[in-house]
Design an enzyme around this catalytic site. Structure first.
Site, PDB file in Angstrom:
ATOM      1  N   ARG A   1       3.052  -1.339  -5.875  1.00  6.78           N
ATOM      2  CA  ARG A   1       3.245  -0.021  -6.474  1.00  6.78           C
ATOM      3  C   ARG A   1       4.588   0.624  -6.120  1.00  6.78           C
ATOM      4  NH1 ARG A   1      -1.211   3.037  -7.776  1.00  6.78           N
ATOM      5  NH2 ARG A   1      -2.429   1.815  -6.305  1.00  6.78           N
TER       6      ARG A   1
ATOM      7  N   TYR B   1      -0.150  -1.562 -11.950  1.00  8.15           N
ATOM      8  CA  TYR B   1      -1.561  -1.523 -12.347  1.00  8.15           C
ATOM      9  C   TYR B   1      -1.743  -0.850 -13.713  1.00  8.15           C
ATOM     10  CZ  TYR B   1      -1.531  -2.664  -7.464  1.00  8.15           C
ATOM     11  OH  TYR B   1      -1.237  -3.266  -6.274  1.00  8.15           O
TER      12      TYR B   1
ATOM     13  N   GLY C   1       0.766  -1.241   0.000  1.00  6.99           N
ATOM     14  CA  GLY C   1       0.000   0.000   0.000  1.00  6.99           C
ATOM     15  C   GLY C   1       0.793   1.286   0.000  1.00  6.99           C
TER      16      GLY C   1
ATOM     17  N   PRO D   1       4.600  -5.220  -0.992  1.00  6.17           N
ATOM     18  CA  PRO D   1       4.522  -3.995  -1.799  1.00  6.17           C
ATOM     19  C   PRO D   1       4.418  -4.297  -3.296  1.00  6.17           C
ATOM     20  CG  PRO D   1       6.805  -4.446  -1.239  1.00  6.17           C
ATOM     21  CD  PRO D   1       5.992  -5.542  -0.590  1.00  6.17           C
TER      22      PRO D   1
ATOM     23  N   TYR E   1     -10.516   4.638 -11.647  1.00  9.77           N
ATOM     24  CA  TYR E   1     -10.691   5.405 -10.415  1.00  9.77           C
ATOM     25  C   TYR E   1     -10.152   6.829 -10.481  1.00  9.77           C
ATOM     26  CZ  TYR E   1      -7.097   1.706  -9.529  1.00  9.77           C
ATOM     27  OH  TYR E   1      -6.121   0.760  -9.625  1.00  9.77           O
TER      28      TYR E   1
ATOM     29  N   CYS F   1     -14.385   3.561 -27.577  1.00  8.85           N
ATOM     30  CA  CYS F   1     -15.748   4.077 -27.581  1.00  8.85           C
ATOM     31  C   CYS F   1     -16.354   4.098 -26.188  1.00  8.85           C
ATOM     32  CB  CYS F   1     -16.587   3.239 -28.531  1.00  8.85           C
ATOM     33  SG  CYS F   1     -15.806   3.143 -30.138  1.00  8.85           S
ATOM     34  N   GLU F   2     -15.783   4.903 -25.339  1.00  9.60           N
ATOM     35  CA  GLU F   2     -16.271   5.135 -23.983  1.00  9.60           C
ATOM     36  C   GLU F   2     -15.871   6.556 -23.633  1.00  9.60           C
ATOM     37  OE1 GLU F   2     -17.863   3.002 -21.948  1.00  9.60           O
ATOM     38  OE2 GLU F   2     -17.525   1.141 -23.059  1.00  9.60           O
TER      39      GLU F   2
HETATM   40  C1  LIG Z   1      -2.906  -5.232  -4.005  1.00 10.27           C
HETATM   41  C2  LIG Z   1      -2.375  -5.844  -2.786  1.00 10.27           C
HETATM   42  C3  LIG Z   1      -1.087  -5.514  -2.344  1.00 10.27           C
HETATM   43  C4  LIG Z   1      -0.196  -4.512  -3.030  1.00 10.27           C
HETATM   44  O1  LIG Z   1      -0.622  -3.200  -2.867  1.00 10.27           O
HETATM   45  P1  LIG Z   1       0.298  -1.967  -3.346  1.00 10.27           P
HETATM   46  O2  LIG Z   1      -0.523  -0.785  -3.052  1.00 10.27           O
HETATM   47  O3  LIG Z   1       0.549  -2.139  -4.797  1.00 10.27           O
HETATM   48  O4  LIG Z   1       1.559  -2.009  -2.554  1.00 10.27           O
HETATM   49  C5  LIG Z   1      -0.618  -6.162  -1.214  1.00 10.27           C
HETATM   50  N1  LIG Z   1      -1.368  -7.061  -0.547  1.00 10.27           N
HETATM   51  C6  LIG Z   1      -2.605  -7.385  -0.935  1.00 10.27           C
HETATM   52  C7  LIG Z   1      -3.374  -8.383  -0.171  1.00 10.27           C
HETATM   53  C8  LIG Z   1      -3.152  -6.785  -2.062  1.00 10.27           C
HETATM   54  O5  LIG Z   1      -4.396  -7.098  -2.445  1.00 10.27           O
END
Ligand SMILES: *Cc1c(COP(=O)(O)O)cnc(C)c1O
Length: 404
Positions: free
Chosen positions: A271, A367, A233, A269, A311, A338-339
């Site tokens: 992202r 992503y 995250g 991790p 999003y 076409c959106e």
């Molecule tokens: C998507 C996800 C992650 C990775 O999240 P990031 O924001 O890309 O670091 C880690 N653990 C779980 C369970 C996820 O679903």
């Protein structure tokens, strides 16, 4: 990425040359950036040397996972397909964790066969299925239980996962019940408490709250957890105004947590490892003047990069050749699909653009390709890995004949 004499470069390679040679749209990743991200991530938490499991859903390219593996990382997977891909990349099963609310019996069976480190279960029904399969195979299966700590991650609501209204994990009451269930099972070895409260988190306070919730639960269960999996995250700076996550504070909070509990920390991790390594090179097909604004119609679309449509994410777009001439028009960067949501961003100030110009959409390593689709029967882009002056094709561009 940087400019050299007004030309955009990824490491030692000019983006114009990449576009001419490989066509567009094209995903490019920087190896140096990837390496730097991994080294920094490790450095941020080196006092307790966590097991770092790369979240494969953020980028599923086997060649990139292979590079990530070389730094000793494991994998966090959320489907049988991702598990197979992690194994194909050579990741040791003892470094693979499996999350997700809807693992099928087939997926659980496969994970048990491959002897992965942990299946992070997210419901009572799932644990019952794991137990049943484990009993049938006469095996002991290592699992984690995912806690929903009811913590607001203070990020986009579409990518929050740790509030009680989200489908992920179980609440504390259910958690206690499931710990007891596991204790009474001969075939389940409960080793981990896992959490993951969301993505693109830039404030350390939600992580502190999450750790507090985890602390409380562990104290009350009196179960010895060999692992605590804190998920991923960690956010990245998609623009220059974003204040980076304070890793020092997060690290400090974890160190305080570890004073109370002797456990191995796992991170997942995605992202923060791969996000800022990638860019999507695209060509302007047409420019259409609608009076109020000009539509910059790119050959990249929401099927290549869905985050803006999905999003409302905003990615920086850089001209491959800087001109310095500012346009008087409002530019809306769109794709050919076409959106009406097939739109990247609207900008009031940008350099004057012309048809056939190349642009680079930034920070699409996470992503980006993994969320791409064949919508409108559009073939998927080619993927390249840049290392210094070297370009390695790490996935072919799809052909129409692959689709038809
Ligand atoms: C998507 C996800 C992650 C990775 O999240 P990031 O924001 O890309 O670091 C880690 N653990 C779980 C369970 C996820 O679903």
């Amino acid at each position: 990425m940087r400019y050299n004499k007004k030309k955009l470069f990824i490491e030692g390679v000019s983006v114009q040359n990449i576009a001419s040679k490989f066509g567009t749209p094209t995903y490019c990743y920087s190896y140096s950036k990837l390496k730097e991200n991994i080294i920094n991530f490790k450095k941020n938490f080196k006092s307790f040397s966590p097991l770092i499991c790369f979240s494969v859903k953020s980028n599923t390219n086997v060649n990139l996972i292979r590079e990530i593996k070389k730094f000793g990382l494991g994998a966090d997977v959320v489907s049988k397909g991702e598990l197979m891909m992690a194994l194909k990349a050579g990741i040791n099963p003892s470094k693979i964790v499996f999350s997700g609310v809807g693992k099928t019996s087939e997926e659980i069976n496969f994970a048990i066969e491959k002897r992965i480190l942990l299946i992070n279960a997210e419901s009572e029904s799932e644990i019952q299925v794991i137990e049943k399969i484990a009993r049938r195979k006469n095996k002991i299966v290592q699992i984690g239980i995912r806690l929903n700590p009811n913590t607001d991650a203070k990020t986009l609501k579409q990518i929050s996962t740790g509030k009680s209204e989200n489908k992920f994990g179980v609440n504390s009451k259910e958690f206690f019940k499931l710990v007891n269930f596991c204790k009474n099972s001969k075939n389940i070895d409960l080793q981990c408490l896992s959490v993951h409260i969301g993505s693109q988190i830039l404030d350390h306070k939600p992580y502190e709250k999450m750790l507090k919730a985890v602390s409380n639960i562990i104290s009350k269960t009196k179960h010895k957890f060999k692992f605590v999996d804190l998920g991923g995250g960690m956010g990245i700076a998609y623009n220059d105004k974003i204040k980076q996550l304070n890793y020092k504070r997060y690290n400090l909070a974890i160190n305080n947590f570890l004073k109370k509990f002797n456990t191995k920390i796992i991170f997942e991790p995605g992202r923060s490892i791969i996000g800022n390594t990638g860019s999507l090179i695209s060509k302007i097909i047409y420019i259409k003047d609608s009076g109020a604004k000009k539509f910059i119609i790119l050959d990249a679309a929401m099927n290549d990069l869905m985050r803006p449509a999905l999003y409302g994410a905003v990615h920086k777009i850089l001209p491959v050749r800087k001109s310095g001439n500012i346009s008087k028009n409002i530019y809306e960067f769109v794709g050919p699909i076409c959106e009406s949501t097939d739109k990247f961003v609207t900008l009031k100030k940008y350099q004057k653009l012309r048809e056939k110009d190349f642009l680079a959409i930034c920070d699409v390593g996470a992503y980006g390709m993994s969320l791409s689709s064949n919508y409108n029967l559009r073939p998927k882009a080619v993927e390249l890995l840049i290392n210094g002056r070297r370009i390695k094709k790490i996935k072919n561009r799809q052909k129409h004949t692959d689709l038809i």
